[in-house]
Design an enzyme around this catalytic site. Structure first.
Site, short mmCIF file in Angstrom:
data_model
loop_
_atom_site.label_atom_id
_atom_site.label_comp_id
_atom_site.label_asym_id
_atom_site.label_seq_id
_atom_site.Cartn_x
_atom_site.Cartn_y
_atom_site.Cartn_z
N GLU A 278 20.96 5.06 6.49
CA GLU A 278 22.06 5.96 6.10
C GLU A 278 22.32 7.02 7.17
OE1 GLU A 278 19.03 6.11 5.00
OE2 GLU A 278 18.42 8.18 4.56
N HIS B 127 15.72 4.83 8.11
CA HIS B 127 16.83 5.44 7.34
C HIS B 127 18.18 4.92 7.84
CE1 HIS B 127 14.75 8.67 5.03
NE2 HIS B 127 13.80 8.40 5.92
N CYS C 237 12.57 3.78 3.12
CA CYS C 237 11.49 4.75 3.33
C CYS C 237 10.73 5.00 2.02
CB CYS C 237 12.04 6.01 3.97
SG CYS C 237 10.79 6.88 4.93
N1 GLN Z 1 6.44 10.24 3.63
C1 GLN Z 1 7.25 9.96 2.48
C2 GLN Z 1 6.43 9.37 1.33
O1 GLN Z 1 5.30 9.07 1.50
C3 GLN Z 1 8.40 9.03 2.84
C4 GLN Z 1 9.27 9.68 3.89
C5 GLN Z 1 10.73 9.38 3.78
O2 GLN Z 1 11.23 8.82 2.78
N2 GLN Z 1 11.48 9.81 4.77
O3 GLN Z 1 6.94 9.25 0.26
#
Ligand code: GLN
Length: 227
Positions: free
Chosen positions: A211, A209, A82
């Site tokens: 995890e 994610h 992410c």
């Molecule tokens: N929206 C976040 C970003 O732009 C990422 C979201 C996340 O890691 N769950 O950094």
């Protein structure tokens, strides 16, 4: 048994969940908080989810950005999830939802100066605010692994995982979208034709994610890179 020493970037975000998963897999997980922490030998590094603008700022302020970039560029096995995918991406589009922010805050949110070692283009917060968090099931495109026995990714009757495709559980939280892959990056997980995880040499990165779900395939692929 893993017996590897893996650094988990711990400046912000979901690092504790990654660390406990790695420990469950038998690895030593060390939290990376300052430049000194990346000066010790590591077998791999995990970049967790969270807020990529904050993480990139803290990476720079702590002096970890340059050393980490050098280690990853030199082939240190890396798993980014992410926000971690955003930090790895060579190109980042979109600042996300800037409504309600003043000019200074908007400028801060817009700027991600990441590691830029992974040949993909991502757009931040691409799944929108309303649909910001959701669960789905994806397809593993990474082939079978030598370690594919037991665990969520394998058929219970002992057949190879590739013979019985087991969906990959995907949890998205304001996730980035992988818009384009450079020639070095290949799909690892897809969702309805959309690539949601990639591998480029020893770098793995996912928009979701892992995890938070029980499927270990991405972690096992990461640990295989350390042999
Ligand atoms: N929206 C976040 C970003 O732009 C990422 C979201 C996340 O890691 N769950 O950094």
């Amino acid at each position: 048994m893993c017996r590897r020493r893996i650094g988990v970037l711990a400046v912000q975000g979901a690092f504790a969940e990654h660390a406990s998963r790695l420990r469950r897999l038998g690895c030593e997980a060390v939290e990376l908080r300052r430049a000194d922490d990346v000066a010790h030998p590591l077998d791999g590094v995990v970049l967790p989810g969270g807020e990529s603008t904050t993480q990139s700022r803290l990476l720079r302020e702590t002096g970890m950005l340059g050393p980490l970039r050098a280690l990853i560029a030199a082939g240190l096995p890396t798993l980014g999830t992410c926000a971690g995918l955003i930090l790895l991406a060579a190109r980042v589009e979109g600042a996300g939802d800037l409504r309600g922010l003043d000019a200074a805050a908007a400028a801060g949110r817009a700027a991600v100066e990441g590691l830029r070692t992974l040949d993909v283009t991502v757009s931040r917060n691409a799944y929108g605010r309303q649909l910001g968090s959701f669960h789905a099931e994806g397809t593993w495109e990474g082939g079978a692994s030598p370690d594919d026995h037991g665990g969520a990714g394998t058929a219970t009757d002992g057949r190879a995982a590739s013979a019985v495709p087991v969906p990959v559980p995907l949890t998205f939280i304001r996730a980035p979208r992988i818009e384009r892959l450079g020639p070095g990056a290949r799909p690892l997980v897809t969702l309805g034709g959309q690539v949601v995880a990639v591998q480029q040499d020893a770098q793995l990165a996912a928009a979701f994610h892992p995890e938070l779900d029980g499927d270990d395939r991405l972690y096992r692929r990461f640990l295989e890179l350390m042999r």
